[in-house]
Design a protein around this motif. Structure first.
Motif, mmCIF file in Angstrom:
data_model
loop_
_atom_site.group_PDB
_atom_site.id
_atom_site.type_symbol
_atom_site.label_atom_id
_atom_site.label_comp_id
_atom_site.label_asym_id
_atom_site.label_seq_id
_atom_site.Cartn_x
_atom_site.Cartn_y
_atom_site.Cartn_z
ATOM 1 N N THR A 154 4.014 6.282 -8.066
ATOM 2 C CA THR A 154 4.583 5.689 -9.275
ATOM 3 C C THR A 154 6.101 5.737 -9.165
ATOM 4 N N SER A 155 6.749 4.607 -9.448
ATOM 5 C CA SER A 155 8.202 4.545 -9.350
ATOM 6 C C SER A 155 8.844 5.247 -10.543
ATOM 7 N N ALA A 156 10.153 5.425 -10.492
ATOM 8 C CA ALA A 156 10.881 6.118 -11.556
ATOM 9 C C ALA A 156 10.746 5.404 -12.896
ATOM 10 N N ASP A 157 10.561 4.076 -12.851
ATOM 11 C CA ASP A 157 10.426 3.330 -14.100
ATOM 12 C C ASP A 157 8.960 3.106 -14.496
ATOM 13 N N GLY A 158 8.049 3.840 -13.836
ATOM 14 C CA GLY A 158 6.657 3.822 -14.257
ATOM 15 C C GLY A 158 5.763 2.790 -13.607
ATOM 16 N N GLN A 159 6.244 2.096 -12.595
ATOM 17 C CA GLN A 159 5.420 1.091 -11.927
ATOM 18 C C GLN A 159 4.470 1.745 -10.924
ATOM 19 N N SER A 160 3.272 1.190 -10.809
ATOM 20 C CA SER A 160 2.356 1.603 -9.755
ATOM 21 C C SER A 160 2.780 0.910 -8.472
ATOM 22 N N ILE A 161 3.060 1.676 -7.429
ATOM 23 C CA ILE A 161 3.618 1.115 -6.205
ATOM 24 C C ILE A 161 2.866 1.619 -4.975
ATOM 25 N N GLU A 162 3.046 0.912 -3.876
ATOM 26 C CA GLU A 162 2.576 1.356 -2.572
ATOM 27 C C GLU A 162 3.799 1.797 -1.785
ATOM 28 N N LEU A 163 3.791 3.030 -1.324
ATOM 29 C CA LEU A 163 4.927 3.545 -0.571
ATOM 30 C C LEU A 163 4.980 2.912 0.821
ATOM 31 N N ALA A 164 6.163 2.511 1.219
ATOM 32 C CA ALA A 164 6.328 1.928 2.547
ATOM 33 C C ALA A 164 6.202 3.012 3.611
ATOM 34 N N SER A 165 5.569 2.673 4.726
ATOM 35 C CA SER A 165 5.449 3.591 5.850
ATOM 36 C C SER A 165 6.604 3.331 6.809
ATOM 37 N N GLU A 166 7.535 4.253 6.881
ATOM 38 C CA GLU A 166 8.688 4.084 7.762
ATOM 39 C C GLU A 166 8.259 4.001 9.221
ATOM 40 N N LEU A 167 7.199 4.748 9.575
ATOM 41 C CA LEU A 167 6.699 4.704 10.946
ATOM 42 C C LEU A 167 6.158 3.323 11.266
ATOM 43 N N ALA A 168 5.363 2.760 10.359
ATOM 44 C CA ALA A 168 4.800 1.427 10.586
ATOM 45 C C ALA A 168 5.901 0.383 10.687
ATOM 46 N N ILE A 169 6.898 0.488 9.828
ATOM 47 C CA ILE A 169 8.010 -0.463 9.863
ATOM 48 C C ILE A 169 8.720 -0.401 11.207
ATOM 49 N N GLU A 170 8.965 0.806 11.692
ATOM 50 C CA GLU A 170 9.643 0.966 12.979
ATOM 51 C C GLU A 170 8.795 0.415 14.125
ATOM 52 N N GLN A 171 7.493 0.740 14.121
ATOM 53 C CA GLN A 171 6.619 0.298 15.207
ATOM 54 C C GLN A 171 6.425 -1.214 15.203
ATOM 55 N N ILE A 172 6.239 -1.796 14.034
ATOM 56 C CA ILE A 172 6.034 -3.241 13.947
ATOM 57 C C ILE A 172 7.320 -3.981 14.304
ATOM 58 N N GLY A 173 8.454 -3.458 13.850
ATOM 59 C CA GLY A 173 9.725 -4.059 14.213
ATOM 60 C C GLY A 173 9.921 -4.092 15.717
ATOM 61 N N GLU A 174 9.578 -3.002 16.377
ATOM 62 C CA GLU A 174 9.685 -2.936 17.837
ATOM 63 C C GLU A 174 8.719 -3.906 18.498
ATOM 64 N N ALA A 175 7.493 -4.012 17.973
ATOM 65 C CA ALA A 175 6.503 -4.939 18.533
ATOM 66 C C ALA A 175 6.970 -6.383 18.405
ATOM 67 N N LEU A 176 7.627 -6.711 17.300
ATOM 68 C CA LEU A 176 8.152 -8.066 17.116
ATOM 69 C C LEU A 176 9.289 -8.341 18.093
ATOM 70 N N ARG A 177 10.172 -7.371 18.271
ATOM 71 C CA ARG A 177 11.320 -7.567 19.157
ATOM 72 C C ARG A 177 10.899 -7.700 20.609
ATOM 73 N N THR A 178 9.869 -6.974 21.001
ATOM 74 C CA THR A 178 9.441 -6.963 22.401
ATOM 75 C C THR A 178 8.218 -7.843 22.651
ATOM 76 N N ASP A 179 7.792 -8.573 21.625
ATOM 77 C CA ASP A 179 6.643 -9.473 21.743
ATOM 78 C C ASP A 179 5.415 -8.719 22.262
ATOM 79 N N SER A 180 5.166 -7.549 21.641
ATOM 80 C CA SER A 180 4.069 -6.693 22.097
ATOM 81 C C SER A 180 3.129 -6.338 20.945
ATOM 82 N N MET A 181 2.819 -7.311 20.106
ATOM 83 C CA MET A 181 1.953 -7.050 18.968
ATOM 84 C C MET A 181 0.545 -6.644 19.400
ATOM 85 N N GLU A 182 0.074 -7.209 20.499
ATOM 86 C CA GLU A 182 -1.253 -6.844 20.990
ATOM 87 C C GLU A 182 -1.317 -5.351 21.302
#
Length: 376
Positions: free
Chosen positions: A337-365
């Motif tokens: 829950t956010s500070a203003d009371g919204q129901s939220i999904e927390l971002a995964s910093e690990l997933a963001i880093e890994q997916i970003g790297e996969a996009l940059r290196t064209d290694s999604m598979e």
């Protein structure tokens, strides 16, 4: 025939628990359902809108298939489709990630909007701040060798940093600044440039079913759509127009609500895609003309994503079909829950880093092989 794994998603509000694995081999499909019942109580407490990921994906297939088959319809396509203007300032353009000239992969931000759910009418370009939000947001990655299409659904309630506005739900970017701000948000999250933007109004999917002359599905659960006299018996049924739209939207008739709706959407979409890519359709100029004519008004592209570009991409992807689609949901770090009371999904910093790297290196598979969705 080799086994293909397709990661299908249900409602984006479910977070990682809403995904399923679909195994296809020799024309047979087996689904391993995730812990849907564990979240049933949560679904009863608030109304959730279904992410229409597969609908947008199959519309992309339609556009590409028609694109490389019908060169003479380019003018008609360009005339009837809508255009979203990104209109970045010089400073905003300079702040975008830089893509290497040697990188021939392609990233497409795809949005799906169901105007019936949003009480809005007609297609919208969403090129500025609007009250409406997108029902589905996907990042489509097409590798350099054009052998596969990866479609990553991004949960709309994921709490991220929106440039100029601070932390908020990903979907809020459209309300603040339309598609341009959403594109900036996604690019900043993964530190990767997005090449094109495409949007599909769900009404276009209804038109697609009509242009195909009906879509035949095997309905396992007989039901009558809520507030209508549309009865859908068990067995093989042909769906077209409004009846097709109600079939994929219906949830109140089922004890498991959104879960059955997602299953019906997936079933309908698979059948529609198979019919679209069948030789009977691709070798029928009249039917293809009808598809372009009826579906184009519900499609929106950025200014550089015109028919000529689609024709070229379609030619490159001519060997890709529904069995070459890898669909998955971007992992999150759980519900909060956010500070203003919204129901939220927390971002995964690990997933963001890994997916970003996969996009940059064209290694999604490789990323998907090392990080498959959790199963029970």
């Amino acid at each position: 025939m080799r086994k293909v794994v397709v990661f299908d998603v249900g409602n984006g509000d479910h977070g990682p628990g809403g995904a399923e694995l679909k195994f296809e081999e020799d024309g047979r499909s087996v689904f391993l359902t995730r812990s849907a019942r564990n979240q049933a109580d949560r679904q009863k407490k608030k109304r959730t809108k279904s992410i229409i990921v597969s609908a947008v994906v199959v519309m992309l297939i339609v556009v590409l298939s028609v694109g490389y088959m019908l060169f003479d319809l380019q003018r008609q396509f360009n005339t009837k489709t809508n255009t979203v203007s990104l209109r970045f300032s010089k400073a905003e353009q300079q702040a975008r990630p830089i893509k290497s000239p040697d990188d021939k992969s392609m990233n497409i931000l795809m949005l799906g909007v169901d105007h019936a759910d949003n009480d809005a009418e007609g297609p919208s370009a969403l090129d500025g701040a609007v009250s409406q939000r997108s029902d589905s947001m996907m990042l489509v990655h097409i590798p350099e060798d054009r052998s596969q299409v990866y479609v990553m659904s991004m949960v709309r309630d994921m709490y991220v940093d929106i440039p100029g506005y601070g932390p908020n739900k990903l979907n809020a970017a459209i309300s603040y600044g339309g598609v341009p701000l959403l594109l900036q948000t996604v690019e900043g999250m993964f530190d990767n440039k997005i090449d094109h933007v495409a949007m599909v109004d769900f009404e276009g999917f209804k038109e697609l079913s009509t242009a195909l002359g009906g879509v035949t599905v095997n309905n396992e659960i007989p039901f009558t759509a809520n507030d209508t006299d549309y009865f859908y018996p068990a067995g093989e049924i042909s769906l077209e127009g409004d009846r097709a739209l109600r079939f994929v939207r219906e949830r109140k008739s089922f004890s498991n609500g959104d879960y059955q709706r997602v299953a019906n959407q997936r079933k309908f979409i698979a059948a529609a895609a198979d019919q679209m890519l069948s030789s009977d359709t691709l070798t029928n100029p009249v039917k293809l003309y009808g598809i372009v004519d009826q579906v184009s008004p519900y499609l929106t592209f950025d200014e550089d994503f015109d028919a000529a570009t689609l024709v070229g991409l379609g030619l490159q992807l001519k060997n890709v079909n529904t069995r070459n689609l890898a669909m998955f949901t971007m992992p999150t770090a759980g519900t909060s829950t956010s500070a203003d009371g919204q129901s939220i999904e927390l971002a995964s910093e690990l997933a963001i880093e890994q997916i970003g790297e996969a996009l940059r290196t064209d290694s999604m598979e490789k990323y998907l092989a090392e990080n498959p969705p959790e199963t029970y």
